[in-house]
Design a protein around this motif. Sequence first.
Motif, PDB file in Angstrom:
ATOM      1  N   ARG A  79      31.691  89.010  15.571  1.00  0.00           N
ATOM      2  CA  ARG A  79      31.590  89.495  16.674  1.00  0.00           C
ATOM      3  C   ARG A  79      31.336  91.027  16.800  1.00  0.00           C
ATOM      4  N   TRP A  80      32.262  91.643  16.075  1.00  0.00           N
ATOM      5  CA  TRP A  80      32.302  93.135  15.957  1.00  0.00           C
ATOM      6  C   TRP A  80      30.992  93.689  15.387  1.00  0.00           C
ATOM      7  N   ILE A  81      30.701  92.970  14.107  1.00  0.00           N
ATOM      8  CA  ILE A  81      29.609  93.419  13.534  1.00  0.00           C
ATOM      9  C   ILE A  81      28.211  93.316  14.346  1.00  0.00           C
ATOM     10  N   ARG A  82      28.144  92.047  15.188  1.00  0.00           N
ATOM     11  CA  ARG A  82      27.056  91.992  16.074  1.00  0.00           C
ATOM     12  C   ARG A  82      27.070  93.004  17.140  1.00  0.00           C
ATOM     13  N   PHE A  83      28.228  93.430  17.462  1.00  0.00           N
ATOM     14  CA  PHE A  83      28.259  94.459  18.437  1.00  0.00           C
ATOM     15  C   PHE A  83      27.963  95.922  18.087  1.00  0.00           C
ATOM     16  N   PHE A 125      32.079 107.924  18.933  1.00  0.00           N
ATOM     17  CA  PHE A 125      33.402 107.409  19.306  1.00  0.00           C
ATOM     18  C   PHE A 125      33.727 105.897  19.407  1.00  0.00           C
ATOM     19  N   ILE A 126      32.434 105.185  19.950  1.00  0.00           N
ATOM     20  CA  ILE A 126      32.737 103.779  19.779  1.00  0.00           C
ATOM     21  C   ILE A 126      32.499 103.231  18.636  1.00  0.00           C
ATOM     22  N   GLU A 127      31.738 103.782  17.601  1.00  0.00           N
ATOM     23  CA  GLU A 127      31.678 103.560  16.104  1.00  0.00           C
ATOM     24  C   GLU A 127      32.814 103.864  15.385  1.00  0.00           C
ATOM     25  N   MET A 128      33.643 104.888  15.419  1.00  0.00           N
ATOM     26  CA  MET A 128      35.003 104.911  14.912  1.00  0.00           C
ATOM     27  C   MET A 128      36.053 103.770  15.803  1.00  0.00           C
ATOM     28  N   VAL A 129      35.988 103.426  16.686  1.00  0.00           N
ATOM     29  CA  VAL A 129      36.818 102.321  17.250  1.00  0.00           C
ATOM     30  C   VAL A 129      36.518 101.153  16.701  1.00  0.00           C
ATOM     31  N   VAL A 130      35.130 100.851  16.798  1.00  0.00           N
ATOM     32  CA  VAL A 130      34.660  99.499  16.079  1.00  0.00           C
ATOM     33  C   VAL A 130      35.198  99.349  14.714  1.00  0.00           C
ATOM     34  N   ARG A 133      38.786  98.628  14.167  1.00  0.00           N
ATOM     35  CA  ARG A 133      38.986  96.957  14.297  1.00  0.00           C
ATOM     36  C   ARG A 133      38.674  96.314  13.156  1.00  0.00           C
ATOM     37  N   LEU A 134      37.359  96.679  12.844  1.00  0.00           N
ATOM     38  CA  LEU A 134      36.945  95.850  11.519  1.00  0.00           C
ATOM     39  C   LEU A 134      37.858  96.004  10.154  1.00  0.00           C
ATOM     40  N   LEU A 135      38.235  97.287  10.065  1.00  0.00           N
ATOM     41  CA  LEU A 135      39.061  97.334   9.113  1.00  0.00           C
ATOM     42  C   LEU A 135      40.688  96.633   9.313  1.00  0.00           C
ATOM     43  N   GLN A 136      40.943  96.290  10.524  1.00  0.00           N
ATOM     44  CA  GLN A 136      42.128  95.633  10.793  1.00  0.00           C
ATOM     45  C   GLN A 136      42.033  94.057  10.426  1.00  0.00           C
ATOM     46  N   ILE A 137      40.805  93.629  10.832  1.00  0.00           N
ATOM     47  CA  ILE A 137      40.542  92.058  10.466  1.00  0.00           C
ATOM     48  C   ILE A 137      40.109  92.099   8.918  1.00  0.00           C
ATOM     49  N   VAL A 142      33.239  97.677   4.489  1.00  0.00           N
ATOM     50  CA  VAL A 142      32.808  99.029   4.319  1.00  0.00           C
ATOM     51  C   VAL A 142      32.139  99.647   5.567  1.00  0.00           C
ATOM     52  N   VAL A 143      32.744 100.809   5.447  1.00  0.00           N
ATOM     53  CA  VAL A 143      32.264 101.723   6.842  1.00  0.00           C
ATOM     54  C   VAL A 143      31.207 102.588   6.301  1.00  0.00           C
ATOM     55  N   ASP A 144      30.465 103.108   7.163  1.00  0.00           N
ATOM     56  CA  ASP A 144      29.205 103.745   6.839  1.00  0.00           C
ATOM     57  C   ASP A 144      29.393 105.108   6.070  1.00  0.00           C
TER      58      ASP A 144
END
Length: 162
Positions: A79-83, A125-130, A133-137, A142-144
């Motif tokens: 879901r976060w990747i799609r977002f 800002f939104i990409e940093m938050v996303v 969250r992805l790293l928590q899951i 792999v972040v950009d």
Amino acid sequence: MTREERVEQLYSRNRTGIVMLLATFLSGLAGGLWFFSGGAYEQIAAFVFFFIVVLPLGFVAWRKTRTLLTFNEDKRYRRWIRFKGLLNLVLLFGMMGMMSLFASGFVPLSLFTGTVVSLAIGYLFIEMVVDRRLLQIDDEHVVDSLLGLTKRERMKRNWEEE
């Protein structure tokens, strides 16, 4: 799948479309500059630039999202990747749309500049938050910034080998 395997997969899938992307971007830029230098074709130039540059960049963003979706089966991760992929496309189309409106004369320079800067800051800002969250899951996400660092390290190794 480890982070190194993910980076390798992203890098190999991304490399196949980079030549097409670069050629399309350069031809779009050249075509746009040619039309703009004529002076009478501003709307046509914006239209051509929009479709020659935005569509390939949108395809690359969609392809990267599809690749990231294969890394983890967790519903929250997907879901976060799609977002994040949707956010990339919205930013791309929003920026190019604002450029087209500005080139057409519908939007003044102050509104254009403020909107583009607001979009860019909000996106970061939104990409940093996303990404957080992805790293928590998924610890192996792999972040950009890591992908860019890996590409630079590969280029250094290739130059040293030559």
